[in-house]
Each structure stands twice: as structure tokens, then as C-alpha cells.
Design a protein around this motif. Sequence first.
Motif, PDB file in Angstrom:
ATOM      1  N   ARG A 148      78.266  29.713  34.245  1.00  0.00           N
ATOM      2  CA  ARG A 148      78.034  28.299  34.569  1.00  0.00           C
ATOM      3  C   ARG A 148      77.398  28.107  35.931  1.00  0.00           C
ATOM      4  O   ARG A 148      76.687  27.131  36.153  1.00  0.00           O
ATOM      5  N   ALA A 149      77.686  29.003  36.877  1.00  0.00           N
ATOM      6  CA  ALA A 149      77.174  28.819  38.233  1.00  0.00           C
ATOM      7  C   ALA A 149      77.047  30.185  38.907  1.00  0.00           C
ATOM      8  O   ALA A 149      77.798  31.110  38.592  1.00  0.00           O
ATOM      9  N   ASP A 150      76.111  30.282  39.804  1.00  0.00           N
ATOM     10  CA  ASP A 150      75.953  31.492  40.616  1.00  0.00           C
ATOM     11  C   ASP A 150      75.249  31.081  41.903  1.00  0.00           C
ATOM     12  O   ASP A 150      74.680  29.989  42.006  1.00  0.00           O
ATOM     13  N   GLN A 151      75.311  31.979  42.885  1.00  0.00           N
ATOM     14  CA  GLN A 151      74.729  31.689  44.196  1.00  0.00           C
ATOM     15  C   GLN A 151      73.921  32.882  44.692  1.00  0.00           C
ATOM     16  O   GLN A 151      74.129  34.025  44.272  1.00  0.00           O
ATOM     17  N   ASP A 152      73.048  32.581  45.613  1.00  0.00           N
ATOM     18  CA  ASP A 152      72.244  33.578  46.339  1.00  0.00           C
ATOM     19  C   ASP A 152      71.294  34.368  45.440  1.00  0.00           C
ATOM     20  O   ASP A 152      71.057  35.555  45.647  1.00  0.00           O
ATOM     21  N   LEU A 153      70.706  33.704  44.441  1.00  0.00           N
ATOM     22  CA  LEU A 153      69.630  34.311  43.661  1.00  0.00           C
ATOM     23  C   LEU A 153      68.373  34.231  44.509  1.00  0.00           C
ATOM     24  O   LEU A 153      68.232  33.341  45.365  1.00  0.00           O
TER      25      LEU A 153
END
Length: 181
Positions: A148-153
Motif C-alpha cells: 500500500r505504501a513505500d518510501q525512498d524510491l
Amino acid sequence: MRVATPAVSTSRRARWAARLAGAGLATTVAIGVTTSPATAQEAGAPSVAGVTPTTTANGNRCLDVLPLDQVLFDIQPEPGMRFSFADDGDAITTVHTGPQGPLLDFDITGPYAARAVLVQGQAEGTTPPNSNNLFLYDAAAGFPTGIRADQDLHAPQVDSSYLDIATTTICIIRSPYNGGS
């Protein structure tokens, strides 16, 4: 252009063929030298969720990297804006700056999840954009129903810096989150 050894044939046709072959070889070498990248692009660090990107030159749409049965929606949201892709689904992306360059975070609402995210990089002042980083959220990465969510791509990196983010594509699937199936 002068050939190192003189042509043996006195035929004009043979001499012109040898000259054209030499000119073609020189042109091929010159083009190869001027179009080769100055430095190699690398995928870079994993996202906060631990997904390691792979660098791909396969376009910037979901069907360029996934089979049709793994894509419900193919969206390209603008950073910082809510992107509605169904009556009950939204995606929000934000871009912030990290020590190596621009980083992307995303959050998806509703009964959906991301199967993959393509982050297309572009070096400053270049056209068209360079290659993509593919963040794949599948069973092999530990996310059989997406995420559903992720960071720092991020986009691929050159030397120790990430390329600027030109386009982001999120490949949406139905997921058991919030009642999806």
C-alpha cells in the motif's frame, strides 16, 4: 580519408567501394564513441520496505514490465497531488530530497495495492529521459498481494547521485487491504 595500403585494383568501382567501406567504418566508430554513456547507471539502494530496484530500459508503462493479468490500473500521478483512479481508490506521491538526490514516497487508499513502481530518471539537461528503476512488489520480494505504501524510491544513480525523477508509474492491483480481493 587515406587508406593505409594502396588499392591493388585499378578499377574505379573497386576503389570507390574500398573508400566507402573505410568511411562507413570510421562513421560507425565515431557514432559509437559519441553515443556511449559517460558513466554507467546503477539501480541504487533499496526502498524503506526493503525492495531492491532493478534498472530497465523497457519503457515507462506497466505493460512494458508486467503481464496483462497483473495490472488493473496504470497511473502516472504528479508528485504531491492526490490521483483518483477508481471510485474507491486514490494514490498520493511526494518527492523529497535525500543525500543522494530526489526520493519518492507513495501511499494508496482503498482496496488496492502497488504491484510495481517505475521511477524514470533524467539527467539534467538531457532529452529524452534515461532509464527506469523498477521496484517490484511480488511474492519473491515478500509482498504477494502488493504493497500500500513505500518510501525512498528513486531513479537510477550515476556515480553517487540519483538522476532527477522524470515520470513515476504505479501499477495498481486489487488487494485484500481494506476488503479488496
